[in-house]
Design a protein around this motif. Structure first.
Motif, short mmCIF file in Angstrom:
data_model
loop_
_atom_site.label_atom_id
_atom_site.label_comp_id
_atom_site.label_asym_id
_atom_site.label_seq_id
_atom_site.Cartn_x
_atom_site.Cartn_y
_atom_site.Cartn_z
N ILE A 83 30.15 35.13 28.44
CA ILE A 83 31.15 35.84 29.25
C ILE A 83 32.32 34.92 29.58
O ILE A 83 33.48 35.32 29.48
CB ILE A 83 30.50 36.41 30.52
CG1 ILE A 83 29.52 37.53 30.16
CG2 ILE A 83 31.57 36.92 31.50
CD1 ILE A 83 28.65 37.99 31.31
N THR A 84 32.01 33.67 29.92
CA THR A 84 33.10 32.72 30.19
C THR A 84 33.93 32.49 28.93
O THR A 84 35.15 32.40 29.00
CB THR A 84 32.54 31.38 30.72
OG1 THR A 84 31.69 31.65 31.84
CG2 THR A 84 33.66 30.45 31.15
N LEU A 85 33.27 32.42 27.78
CA LEU A 85 33.97 32.29 26.50
C LEU A 85 34.95 33.45 26.30
O LEU A 85 36.10 33.24 25.90
CB LEU A 85 32.96 32.22 25.36
CG LEU A 85 33.52 32.07 23.95
CD1 LEU A 85 34.03 30.66 23.74
CD2 LEU A 85 32.44 32.38 22.94
N LEU A 86 34.50 34.66 26.60
CA LEU A 86 35.38 35.83 26.48
C LEU A 86 36.56 35.75 27.44
O LEU A 86 37.68 36.12 27.11
CB LEU A 86 34.59 37.12 26.72
CG LEU A 86 33.53 37.44 25.66
CD1 LEU A 86 32.68 38.62 26.10
CD2 LEU A 86 34.17 37.70 24.31
N PHE A 87 36.31 35.22 28.64
CA PHE A 87 37.40 35.06 29.61
C PHE A 87 38.39 33.97 29.18
O PHE A 87 39.58 34.08 29.42
CB PHE A 87 36.85 34.76 31.00
CG PHE A 87 36.14 35.92 31.66
CD1 PHE A 87 36.39 37.24 31.28
CD2 PHE A 87 35.23 35.70 32.67
CE1 PHE A 87 35.74 38.30 31.90
CE2 PHE A 87 34.58 36.75 33.30
CZ PHE A 87 34.84 38.05 32.92
N VAL A 88 37.89 32.92 28.52
CA VAL A 88 38.79 31.88 28.01
C VAL A 88 39.66 32.44 26.89
O VAL A 88 40.87 32.19 26.83
CB VAL A 88 37.99 30.65 27.52
CG1 VAL A 88 38.91 29.63 26.85
CG2 VAL A 88 37.24 30.00 28.66
N ILE A 89 39.05 33.24 26.01
CA ILE A 89 39.82 33.88 24.94
C ILE A 89 40.90 34.78 25.54
O ILE A 89 42.05 34.77 25.08
CB ILE A 89 38.88 34.68 24.00
CG1 ILE A 89 38.00 33.72 23.20
CG2 ILE A 89 39.67 35.61 23.08
CD1 ILE A 89 36.87 34.38 22.45
N LEU A 144 42.92 42.93 41.17
CA LEU A 144 41.47 42.96 40.98
C LEU A 144 40.83 41.62 41.33
O LEU A 144 39.74 41.57 41.90
CB LEU A 144 41.13 43.33 39.53
CG LEU A 144 39.65 43.42 39.17
CD1 LEU A 144 38.99 44.55 39.94
CD2 LEU A 144 39.49 43.63 37.69
N MET A 145 41.51 40.53 41.01
CA MET A 145 40.99 39.20 41.30
C MET A 145 41.39 38.72 42.69
O MET A 145 40.82 37.78 43.19
CB MET A 145 41.52 38.18 40.29
CG MET A 145 40.65 37.94 39.08
SD MET A 145 40.17 39.37 38.16
CE MET A 145 41.57 39.70 37.18
N TYR A 199 35.86 31.64 37.05
CA TYR A 199 36.80 31.12 36.05
C TYR A 199 37.94 32.12 35.84
O TYR A 199 39.12 31.73 35.83
CB TYR A 199 36.10 30.83 34.71
CG TYR A 199 37.07 30.43 33.64
CD1 TYR A 199 37.54 29.13 33.57
CD2 TYR A 199 37.57 31.36 32.74
CE1 TYR A 199 38.48 28.77 32.61
CE2 TYR A 199 38.50 31.01 31.78
CZ TYR A 199 38.95 29.72 31.71
OH TYR A 199 39.87 29.36 30.78
N ARG A 200 37.59 33.38 35.67
CA ARG A 200 38.63 34.39 35.42
C ARG A 200 39.57 34.52 36.61
O ARG A 200 40.77 34.72 36.45
CB ARG A 200 38.01 35.74 35.10
CG ARG A 200 39.08 36.76 34.66
CD ARG A 200 38.45 38.04 34.20
NE ARG A 200 39.41 38.85 33.49
CZ ARG A 200 39.71 40.10 33.83
NH1 ARG A 200 39.11 40.67 34.86
NH2 ARG A 200 40.59 40.78 33.13
N LEU A 228 33.68 43.75 32.79
CA LEU A 228 32.74 42.63 32.73
C LEU A 228 32.85 41.76 33.98
O LEU A 228 31.85 41.32 34.54
CB LEU A 228 33.03 41.81 31.47
CG LEU A 228 31.97 40.87 30.96
CD1 LEU A 228 30.65 41.59 30.75
CD2 LEU A 228 32.43 40.25 29.65
N TYR A 229 34.08 41.54 34.44
CA TYR A 229 34.31 40.77 35.66
C TYR A 229 33.65 41.44 36.86
O TYR A 229 32.95 40.78 37.65
CB TYR A 229 35.83 40.63 35.88
CG TYR A 229 36.20 40.02 37.20
CD1 TYR A 229 36.14 38.65 37.40
CD2 TYR A 229 36.65 40.82 38.25
CE1 TYR A 229 36.49 38.09 38.62
CE2 TYR A 229 37.00 40.28 39.47
CZ TYR A 229 36.93 38.91 39.65
OH TYR A 229 37.27 38.37 40.85
N LEU A 230 33.85 42.74 36.99
CA LEU A 230 33.23 43.47 38.11
C LEU A 230 31.71 43.45 38.01
O LEU A 230 31.02 43.31 39.04
CB LEU A 230 33.75 44.90 38.17
CG LEU A 230 35.19 45.05 38.65
CD1 LEU A 230 35.66 46.49 38.50
CD2 LEU A 230 35.34 44.57 40.08
N ALA A 231 31.17 43.56 36.81
CA ALA A 231 29.72 43.47 36.63
C ALA A 231 29.20 42.10 37.07
O ALA A 231 28.18 42.00 37.75
CB ALA A 231 29.34 43.76 35.18
#
Length: 185
Positions: free
Chosen positions: A143-149, A162-163, A68-69, A12-15
């Motif tokens: 997507i940000t919500l998923l990254f916070v989780i 990767l980041m 964010y991630r 998801l991050y790469l997308a």
């Protein structure tokens, strides 16, 4: 389970990175086209501005999620840096809870806005529903919500290669530094 979630978040991050990057590149091509048609050809195209705005929304909301991630947002930590470890962790938890709240709000109300405006069209692009142009808002929030989780459940991911891909670019030794030293007599 955690590895599968991290792998899904990596994809998801790469997308997000690729879509945001493509949006800014396309926007950089479309805006000059609009200027060219207006001032050189004398007949301005109607579509560059709304398409550029749509691409800016994609760049903004998907790029913000990826940022964010990667922990790339600006954070003023002057106060929290001097707190005792317990209070520092409590502030981190509070920030993540607030992020969850804001992301849920943006995702829910963004989806509501997108759905309510699906029947409307943009005059310059009659084939494109207004709701589709707002789709990056709830998508970015989700997507940000998923990254916070992920951050709360598994931990921060910003330290991973990767980041931090740009930091790996300097791993090659500098040829000037690897040359044998000249002998001096």
């Amino acid at each position: 389970m955690k590895q599968a979630y991290v792998a899904a978040m990596d994809a998801l991050y790469l997308a997000c990175i690729w879509l945001a990057g493509a949006a800014i590149v396309l926007m950089s091509l479309i805006i000059p086209w609009g200027v060219f048609t207006r001032y050189v050809l004398g007949t301005g195209s109607q579509w560059p501005e709304p398409v550029a705005i749509l691409l800016m929304m994609v760049f903004t909301f998907l790029g913000a999620a990826a940022t964010y991630r990667a922990n790339g947002h600006i954070a003023v930590t002057m106060l929290t840096d001097v707190l005792p470890p317990g209070l520092h962790r409590a502030c981190g938890l509070l920030v993540d809870l607030l992020m969850l709240t804001v992301c849920a709000f943006v995702a829910a109300y963004g989806a509501r806005l997108s759905l309510q405006t699906l029947g409307q069209s943009i005059s310059e692009l009659p084939w494109l529903p207004v709701g589709a142009t707002y789709a990056s808002l709830p998508l970015g929030g989700l997507i940000t919500l998923l990254f916070v989780i992920e951050r709360r459940w598994i931990g921060p991911q910003h330290h991973r290669p990767l980041m931090r891909y740009e930091e790996g670019l300097d791993d090659e030794p500098d040829p000037a530094q690897t040359l044998p030293a000249r002998e001096t007599r």
